[in-house]
Design a protein around this motif. Structure first.
Motif, short mmCIF file in Angstrom:
data_model
loop_
_atom_site.label_atom_id
_atom_site.label_comp_id
_atom_site.label_asym_id
_atom_site.label_seq_id
_atom_site.Cartn_x
_atom_site.Cartn_y
_atom_site.Cartn_z
N GLY A 58 12.16 13.40 -16.83
CA GLY A 58 11.83 12.50 -15.82
C GLY A 58 12.89 11.70 -15.05
O GLY A 58 12.92 10.91 -14.05
N TYR A 59 14.36 12.18 -15.29
CA TYR A 59 15.32 11.58 -14.76
C TYR A 59 15.68 12.27 -13.21
O TYR A 59 15.24 13.34 -12.91
CB TYR A 59 16.64 11.92 -15.19
N SER A 60 15.65 11.40 -12.25
CA SER A 60 15.92 11.71 -10.93
C SER A 60 17.04 11.11 -10.24
O SER A 60 17.24 9.87 -10.63
CB SER A 60 14.90 11.73 -9.95
N GLY A 61 17.99 11.64 -9.56
CA GLY A 61 19.04 10.81 -8.87
C GLY A 61 18.84 10.61 -7.55
O GLY A 61 17.66 10.04 -7.20
N TYR A 62 19.88 10.87 -6.39
CA TYR A 62 19.49 10.70 -5.16
C TYR A 62 18.18 11.20 -4.75
O TYR A 62 17.97 12.42 -4.87
CB TYR A 62 20.52 11.24 -4.44
N GLY A 63 17.46 10.66 -4.14
CA GLY A 63 16.16 11.06 -3.50
C GLY A 63 16.44 11.32 -2.04
O GLY A 63 17.56 11.09 -1.38
N ASN A 64 15.40 11.74 -1.27
CA ASN A 64 15.64 11.97 0.22
C ASN A 64 15.66 10.57 0.75
O ASN A 64 14.85 9.60 0.37
CB ASN A 64 14.42 12.46 0.73
N GLU A 65 16.60 10.44 1.71
CA GLU A 65 16.44 8.99 2.49
C GLU A 65 15.41 8.71 3.03
O GLU A 65 14.95 7.45 3.52
CB GLU A 65 17.95 9.29 3.60
N GLN A 66 14.49 9.65 3.51
CA GLN A 66 13.25 9.57 4.19
C GLN A 66 12.06 8.92 3.03
O GLN A 66 11.16 8.56 3.59
CB GLN A 66 12.87 10.71 4.99
N GLY A 67 12.39 9.10 2.00
CA GLY A 67 11.31 8.62 0.98
C GLY A 67 10.75 10.15 0.28
O GLY A 67 11.07 11.22 0.96
N GLU A 68 10.08 9.61 -0.86
CA GLU A 68 9.53 10.85 -1.53
C GLU A 68 8.29 11.41 -0.80
O GLU A 68 7.48 10.77 -0.17
CB GLU A 68 9.07 10.56 -2.87
N LYS A 69 8.36 12.85 -0.78
CA LYS A 69 7.14 13.53 0.10
C LYS A 69 5.74 13.15 -0.25
O LYS A 69 5.06 12.76 0.71
CB LYS A 69 7.41 14.97 -0.10
N PRO A 70 5.47 12.95 -1.76
CA PRO A 70 4.02 12.42 -1.77
C PRO A 70 3.77 10.93 -1.34
O PRO A 70 2.59 11.02 -1.02
CB PRO A 70 3.92 12.35 -3.46
N LEU A 71 4.76 10.14 -1.51
CA LEU A 71 4.54 8.91 -0.92
C LEU A 71 4.48 8.84 0.68
O LEU A 71 3.32 8.32 1.38
CB LEU A 71 5.58 7.94 -1.13
N ARG A 72 5.08 9.70 1.32
CA ARG A 72 5.17 9.68 2.70
C ARG A 72 3.78 10.35 3.13
O ARG A 72 3.01 9.98 4.31
CB ARG A 72 6.14 10.64 3.38
N THR A 73 3.35 11.62 2.44
CA THR A 73 1.92 12.06 2.64
C THR A 73 0.91 10.94 2.53
O THR A 73 -0.24 11.11 3.36
CB THR A 73 1.80 13.13 1.71
N ALA A 74 1.06 10.26 1.53
CA ALA A 74 -0.26 9.17 1.17
C ALA A 74 -0.34 7.92 2.09
O ALA A 74 -1.22 7.69 2.53
CB ALA A 74 0.01 8.48 -0.29
N ILE A 75 1.02 7.56 2.55
CA ILE A 75 0.96 6.60 3.72
C ILE A 75 0.24 7.00 4.83
O ILE A 75 -0.38 6.58 5.49
CB ILE A 75 2.37 6.15 3.88
N ALA A 76 0.80 8.47 5.41
CA ALA A 76 0.29 9.17 6.38
C ALA A 76 -1.13 8.99 6.47
O ALA A 76 -1.91 8.82 7.49
CB ALA A 76 0.95 10.19 6.89
N SER A 77 -1.74 9.63 5.36
CA SER A 77 -3.36 9.83 5.32
C SER A 77 -4.02 8.44 5.10
O SER A 77 -5.26 8.20 5.59
CB SER A 77 -3.50 10.83 4.07
N THR A 78 -3.33 7.39 4.38
CA THR A 78 -4.04 6.25 4.14
C THR A 78 -4.28 5.59 5.48
O THR A 78 -5.31 4.74 5.71
CB THR A 78 -3.25 5.37 2.91
N PHE A 79 -3.09 5.27 6.05
CA PHE A 79 -3.18 4.22 7.11
C PHE A 79 -3.13 4.86 8.50
O PHE A 79 -3.55 4.31 9.55
CB PHE A 79 -1.56 3.46 7.16
N TYR A 80 -2.92 6.40 8.54
CA TYR A 80 -2.91 6.85 10.02
C TYR A 80 -3.72 8.28 9.93
O TYR A 80 -3.54 9.13 10.68
CB TYR A 80 -1.57 7.02 10.24
N GLY A 81 -4.92 8.15 9.08
CA GLY A 81 -5.24 9.42 8.83
C GLY A 81 -5.95 10.16 9.89
O GLY A 81 -5.44 11.49 10.02
N ASP A 82 -6.45 9.67 10.79
CA ASP A 82 -7.00 10.30 12.15
C ASP A 82 -6.15 10.14 13.28
O ASP A 82 -6.75 10.30 14.27
CB ASP A 82 -8.50 10.39 12.15
N LEU A 83 -5.11 9.73 13.36
CA LEU A 83 -4.43 9.15 14.35
C LEU A 83 -3.24 10.37 14.71
O LEU A 83 -2.36 9.94 15.72
CB LEU A 83 -3.78 7.88 13.98
N GLY A 84 -3.13 11.27 14.13
CA GLY A 84 -2.23 12.36 14.48
C GLY A 84 -0.79 12.03 13.85
O GLY A 84 0.05 12.52 14.37
#
Lengths: 398, 398
Positions: free
Chosen positions: A125-151
């Motif tokens: 379960g350990y993780s060190g440095y992540g991507n500066e831009q954020g973890e991909k599953p979270l970025r994907t979830a933000i995009a689909s939840t808040f901007y689902g059909d906005l491109g």
């Protein structure tokens, strides 16, 4: 020449340009003794016993910061609240000032953070440095939840430790040579960070923040990207602070669409990415686990219940001031109520309310000249505190 | 005039200076159609089908960012690692590049974070905005643990989300009109954040970072504040990343002694405080609970065991390169080994090692001109990976 000037100008820098710290150690004591031998010319100087400790570097203060007229708004409000509490140690002070969330974070969200924290003590379960831009599953979830059909796509989302922090990073991206327009009244971090970067003058920059989209109950757009063409002219900064009570947890995001281009055609997102890679190392992995839980079906339901609670608070405050005959603004699509006190100074009204009701508000003038004559009352508070504050308002203004 | 210029210069800004985002929506399509009617004068233009999507804002790119010669070092290393993994999908790639911690965080520390996260779902345990400077118990613990008898006090400590982030905030404090000196080779965030802010020229600034004090095993000072007089000329930035495996958790601190003054006698700490209040909202409360646990007696003991493990890795790597006849630097007081390849390009050596051993290192030239001819090998890794990497080095350079 004041003793301070005397001390600083008589120290010469060394030529060891690559050894930063230890310069001028030797010179320091020499200068202090020089200063004590030479009587100051100016009469309004520090007392001799104070001179001994005055050593100044050769570094000039940043003139842009010196331009800031007063302390950042909310620490100033906190300072006055603390002074009030010292003056009235037995008063039950109620804070409806900064707009700090007060209700617990739904358990479905905290348990995700707790589990992620525990997992960090395991090999799997350990993780060190992540991507500066954020973890991909979270970025994907933000995009689909808040901007689902906005491109808006996953790679347009940059996860951060909060909107305030991203505002400063955006200022770094644009630098001192752009000029910045802000609405008036405005969140003070917009103005202050702009002053720090040395941005002044006329409008050139397309930059907007929508407040509190999840509190909105009418047909206004929740995201600027609902407006056709916005991807080519706008960015948007948002956070989990007021949705999930993450004001202390720290998690937000900024949308920089890949379609947004500088005048020379270079993508703004590439420079924003360069700045966050240089000046940021990603939001905490534990907090990102919380953000992902926020966007699960259970998390969204739990968040909307918390938001509903604060909206009830807002209605209680609005009804109170309406019943007292005040003109009241806001409150409908945001958890803040602006109360008008025509012809009065915001800070005077703030002080009177604090002195007579022990309730902390925020002076509207702290948000810009157009806020003068208003105080802002936050709807973030436990229900009994909001009710008690309203009882005191009715007592004061009956 | 290129089509891009045509598009941008023919848009006039509106006079609604306080409504930032929606300008030029109307004008946009007009301009696109204008551009397609008017054939470009210059021949080296984008193909017509591409012009349709080219809308540029009137905002100029920040010239300082454009000056940055290449991508930030570590994302560039990651990009090359990823390309390598696509090329050799079956290779077992070992990363001894960026210096990312790999060992689990001691349980005494993660359980403190887990408990704090869980408490946020309770009325008693919930907390919202914290002090931008950090929680007082943590500031006190940092001051006493690391600066016990050096005269650094709790209010000289500013807790942050990491050293890299604080470096940029320090650049904001000083602004574009100071000049910045860095050691060579140097952590690239120093240089890049300085370029972004427009700082160039000769040395003026007293600014130092000690690396990895807890890895130090000789008599060198762990903190710059061990040097008499340093409080009047120096700041220090540090973090929990390499001590406790917090690279993904994000927690650090900066010491700005109240004795450090600008040339006009104004305290630097006051301006640093103003910048963090404006551009930062404090480190995550959950992570701060972890930091406090790090500094408990059990936490300190657990951290020193993890550090001991990485120091053993360092010795294994140093012994390997020594036995192969290389000149090796570093490694004694920091978890990195610098290997000298005289007369060769760092990136060439990096590429050769990656291509032939599937081990990711970091090219020394990424840290500055003086790093050319070196590669840096990080000692952060699981033991079996470090041993395997060393076997491959022996194979390559036998």
């Amino acid at each position: 020449m004041s003793p301070t000037q005397l001390l600083s100008t008589s120290i010469s820098s060394t030529s060891s340009a690559f050894l930063a710290a230890p310069i001028a150690f030797k010179a320091r004591n020499q200068n202090v003794s020089m200063a004590s031998k030479k009587p100051p010319i100016c009469t309004c100087v520090a007392a001799p016993q104070e001179q001994k400790n005055v050593y100044t570097t050769q570094v000039s203060r940043n003139a842009n910061i010196a331009k800031l007229q007063a302390g950042y708004l909310f620490p100033e409000v906190a300072r006055r609240r603390n002074a009030h509490m010292l003056k009235y140690p037995d008063a039950k002070v109620i804070s409806l000032g900064i707009g700090d969330t007060t209700e617990p974070i739904p358990e479905v969200i905290t348990s995700a953070m707790s589990k992620r924290a525990e997992a960090l003590s395991t090999l799997e379960g350990y993780s060190g440095y992540g991507n500066e831009q954020g973890e991909k599953p979270l970025r994907t979830a933000i995009a689909s939840t808040f901007y689902g059909d906005l491109g808006i796509e996953e790679d347009d989302i940059f996860v951060s430790d909060g909107a305030k922090c991203d505002i400063s990073r955006l200022q770094m991206v644009f630098g001192a040579n752009v000029t910045m327009a802000v609405q008036d009244p405005s969140y003070p971090a917009y103005v202050d960070s702009s002053v720090i970067m040395g941005q002044t003058g006329q409008f050139q920059k397309d930059f907007e923040k929508y407040a509190y989209a999840m509190y909105m109950s009418d047909d206004n757009p929740r995201s600027i990207f609902e407006i056709p063409g916005a991807k080519e002219v706008a960015m948007e900064t948002s956070s989990f602070s007021k949705y999930a009570g993450f004001t202390g947890v720290r998690l937000g995001w900024t949308v920089v669409p890949k379609q947004l281009l500088y005048s020379d055609g270079f993508p703004v997102a590439k420079d924003f990415n360069r700045v966050i890679c240089t000046s940021f190392n990603g939001a905490s992995n534990i907090c990102q686990a919380g953000g992902l839980a926020c966007l699960s079906p259970e998390g969204l339901k739990a968040m909307s219940e918390v938001i509903g609670f604060y909206k009830e608070n807002t209605n209680i405050i609005m009804d109170t001031f309406n019943s007292l005959g005040f003109s009241v603004y806001g409150g409908k699509n945001a958890p803040y109520v602006w109360v008008h006190f025509p012809g009065q100074s915001s800070w005077d009204v703030f002080s009177e309310i604090l002195e007579k009701t022990h309730v902390v508000t925020t002076p509207g003038s702290g948000f810009g000249p157009a806020g003068e004559g208003f105080v802002r009352v936050s709807a973030f508070g436990h229900r009994e505190n909001v009710l008690e504050a309203c009882r005191r308002f009715k007592q004061l203004y009956k």
